[in-house]
Design a protein around this motif. Sequence first.
Motif, mmCIF file in Angstrom:
data_model
loop_
_atom_site.group_PDB
_atom_site.id
_atom_site.type_symbol
_atom_site.label_atom_id
_atom_site.label_comp_id
_atom_site.label_asym_id
_atom_site.label_seq_id
_atom_site.Cartn_x
_atom_site.Cartn_y
_atom_site.Cartn_z
ATOM 1 N N LEU A 17 122.705 62.247 10.039
ATOM 2 C CA LEU A 17 123.762 62.600 11.228
ATOM 3 C C LEU A 17 123.536 62.017 12.735
ATOM 4 C CD1 LEU A 17 126.297 64.665 10.637
ATOM 5 C CD2 LEU A 17 126.556 63.429 9.706
ATOM 6 N N ALA A 18 124.301 60.605 12.828
ATOM 7 C CA ALA A 18 124.041 60.123 14.085
ATOM 8 C C ALA A 18 123.400 61.725 15.335
ATOM 9 C CB ALA A 18 124.471 59.109 14.491
ATOM 10 N N ASP A 19 123.147 61.090 16.900
ATOM 11 C CA ASP A 19 123.712 62.910 17.565
ATOM 12 C C ASP A 19 124.726 62.725 17.765
ATOM 13 O OD1 ASP A 19 120.820 62.559 17.542
ATOM 14 O OD2 ASP A 19 120.551 61.491 19.473
ATOM 15 N N ASP A 20 125.198 61.676 17.440
ATOM 16 C CA ASP A 20 127.426 61.754 18.255
ATOM 17 C C ASP A 20 127.918 62.495 17.219
ATOM 18 O OD1 ASP A 20 127.045 59.333 16.570
ATOM 19 O OD2 ASP A 20 129.016 58.651 18.511
ATOM 20 N N GLU A 21 127.965 62.443 16.108
ATOM 21 C CA GLU A 21 128.504 63.153 14.993
ATOM 22 C C GLU A 21 128.271 64.427 14.269
ATOM 23 O OE1 GLU A 21 127.263 60.659 11.802
ATOM 24 O OE2 GLU A 21 128.996 59.172 12.454
ATOM 25 N N GLN A 22 126.768 64.962 14.829
ATOM 26 C CA GLN A 22 126.224 66.489 14.784
ATOM 27 C C GLN A 22 127.703 67.478 15.426
ATOM 28 O OE1 GLN A 22 123.165 66.867 13.880
ATOM 29 N NE2 GLN A 22 122.539 65.174 13.638
ATOM 30 N N MET A 23 127.066 68.565 14.966
ATOM 31 C CA MET A 23 128.423 70.048 15.429
ATOM 32 C C MET A 23 128.288 70.782 16.904
ATOM 33 S SD MET A 23 130.508 71.387 13.775
ATOM 34 C CE MET A 23 130.591 70.716 12.092
ATOM 35 N N THR A 24 129.301 70.306 17.029
ATOM 36 C CA THR A 24 129.079 71.472 18.282
ATOM 37 C C THR A 24 130.254 72.199 18.498
ATOM 38 O OG1 THR A 24 130.479 69.612 19.391
ATOM 39 C CG2 THR A 24 128.234 69.247 19.871
ATOM 40 N N LEU A 25 130.352 72.548 19.389
ATOM 41 C CA LEU A 25 131.664 73.473 19.687
ATOM 42 C C LEU A 25 132.793 73.209 19.460
ATOM 43 C CD1 LEU A 25 131.985 76.610 19.453
ATOM 44 C CD2 LEU A 25 131.750 76.752 22.226
ATOM 45 N N ASP A 26 132.805 71.852 20.280
ATOM 46 C CA ASP A 26 134.701 71.273 20.200
ATOM 47 C C ASP A 26 134.886 70.532 18.893
ATOM 48 O OD1 ASP A 26 134.651 71.628 23.121
ATOM 49 O OD2 ASP A 26 134.071 69.906 23.616
ATOM 50 N N ARG A 27 134.132 70.108 18.300
ATOM 51 C CA ARG A 27 134.232 69.510 16.452
ATOM 52 C C ARG A 27 134.286 70.714 16.297
ATOM 53 N NH1 ARG A 27 129.738 65.700 16.751
ATOM 54 N NH2 ARG A 27 131.945 64.665 16.990
ATOM 55 N N ALA A 28 133.285 72.076 15.732
ATOM 56 C CA ALA A 28 133.890 73.371 15.022
ATOM 57 C C ALA A 28 134.983 73.621 15.208
ATOM 58 C CB ALA A 28 132.966 73.883 15.581
ATOM 59 N N PHE A 29 135.549 73.819 16.494
ATOM 60 C CA PHE A 29 137.553 74.749 16.535
ATOM 61 C C PHE A 29 138.167 73.342 16.080
ATOM 62 C CE2 PHE A 29 134.734 77.573 18.357
ATOM 63 C CZ PHE A 29 135.968 79.088 17.921
ATOM 64 N N GLU A 30 137.565 72.070 16.538
ATOM 65 C CA GLU A 30 139.189 71.348 16.016
ATOM 66 C C GLU A 30 138.876 71.239 14.407
ATOM 67 O OE1 GLU A 30 137.833 66.294 15.473
ATOM 68 O OE2 GLU A 30 138.693 67.134 17.410
ATOM 69 N N GLN A 31 137.714 71.692 13.915
ATOM 70 C CA GLN A 31 137.847 71.487 12.336
ATOM 71 C C GLN A 31 138.580 72.674 11.566
ATOM 72 O OE1 GLN A 31 133.825 70.267 11.563
ATOM 73 N NE2 GLN A 31 134.276 68.034 11.418
ATOM 74 N N LEU A 32 137.735 73.594 12.653
ATOM 75 C CA LEU A 32 139.015 75.472 11.864
ATOM 76 C C LEU A 32 140.885 75.161 11.943
ATOM 77 C CD1 LEU A 32 136.890 77.624 13.616
ATOM 78 C CD2 LEU A 32 136.936 77.532 11.261
ATOM 79 N N ARG A 33 141.075 74.408 13.490
ATOM 80 C CA ARG A 33 142.176 74.057 13.735
ATOM 81 C C ARG A 33 143.023 73.447 12.243
ATOM 82 N NH1 ARG A 33 140.077 74.179 18.695
ATOM 83 N NH2 ARG A 33 141.233 75.905 20.316
ATOM 84 N N GLN A 34 141.824 71.840 12.194
ATOM 85 C CA GLN A 34 142.433 70.998 10.998
ATOM 86 C C GLN A 34 142.906 72.591 9.904
ATOM 87 O OE1 GLN A 34 139.298 68.353 10.626
ATOM 88 N NE2 GLN A 34 140.030 67.387 12.064
ATOM 89 N N GLY A 35 141.984 73.059 9.442
ATOM 90 C CA GLY A 35 142.050 73.866 8.336
ATOM 91 C C GLY A 35 143.476 75.280 8.552
ATOM 92 N N VAL A 36 143.884 74.671 9.367
ATOM 93 C CA VAL A 36 144.747 75.776 10.140
ATOM 94 C C VAL A 36 146.035 74.884 9.025
ATOM 95 C CG1 VAL A 36 147.304 76.920 11.462
ATOM 96 C CG2 VAL A 36 144.137 77.468 11.543
ATOM 97 N N GLU A 37 146.092 73.568 9.029
ATOM 98 C CA GLU A 37 147.288 73.075 9.262
ATOM 99 C C GLU A 37 146.778 72.799 7.608
ATOM 100 O OE1 GLU A 37 149.511 71.731 10.904
ATOM 101 O OE2 GLU A 37 148.938 72.238 12.056
ATOM 102 N N ILE A 38 145.805 72.897 7.001
ATOM 103 C CA ILE A 38 145.631 72.929 5.654
ATOM 104 C C ILE A 38 145.959 73.618 5.171
ATOM 105 C CG2 ILE A 38 143.460 72.424 3.498
ATOM 106 C CD1 ILE A 38 142.394 70.753 5.258
ATOM 107 N N ALA A 39 145.670 74.551 5.023
ATOM 108 C CA ALA A 39 146.183 76.350 5.115
ATOM 109 C C ALA A 39 147.513 76.378 5.094
ATOM 110 C CB ALA A 39 145.636 77.466 5.747
ATOM 111 N N TYR A 40 147.742 76.053 5.915
ATOM 112 C CA TYR A 40 149.654 76.325 6.193
ATOM 113 C C TYR A 40 150.738 75.039 6.402
ATOM 114 C CZ TYR A 40 149.157 80.829 5.577
ATOM 115 O OH TYR A 40 148.154 82.840 4.921
ATOM 116 N N PRO A 41 150.588 74.459 5.570
ATOM 117 C CA PRO A 41 150.894 72.582 6.250
ATOM 118 C C PRO A 41 153.110 73.161 6.342
ATOM 119 C CG PRO A 41 150.619 72.800 3.671
ATOM 120 C CD PRO A 41 150.008 73.678 4.325
ATOM 121 N N GLU A 42 153.023 73.629 5.871
ATOM 122 C CA GLU A 42 155.323 73.818 5.422
ATOM 123 C C GLU A 42 155.397 74.290 7.376
ATOM 124 O OE1 GLU A 42 152.709 75.476 3.376
ATOM 125 O OE2 GLU A 42 153.076 74.233 1.546
ATOM 126 N N ALA A 43 156.470 73.763 7.396
ATOM 127 C CA ALA A 43 157.296 73.712 8.298
ATOM 128 C C ALA A 43 157.548 75.763 8.343
ATOM 129 C CB ALA A 43 158.800 72.806 8.442
#
Length: 100
Positions: free
Chosen positions: A31-57
Amino acid sequence: MFVMESVDDLWNHIAYVMAYAPDQFPYRDFLADDEQMTLDRAFEQLRQGVEIAYPEAEFADKRAHLNGILDQSYAQYRAGEDIKAGHLLNDFQDNIFKAD
């Protein structure tokens, strides 16, 4: 780069973040340096996971609750309170698949 696509990905990513947050994420030489995992990116992805787990209104309150836990955990990591942050991630993990 890691892409969150399923509940299984979310489950694995929770464990990954617990193991390496806030700043011990493994360096991936493919991965390029700007694609490495960071705390910000990790939490962004956790939030995406919440949307995946519970997409319904009808799960808006559940998403808000889970994202609130993530917000608190992230803030604790940023404040240098890694133990408190980790406990909050445990709370997130305990609540993510718990029926209300």
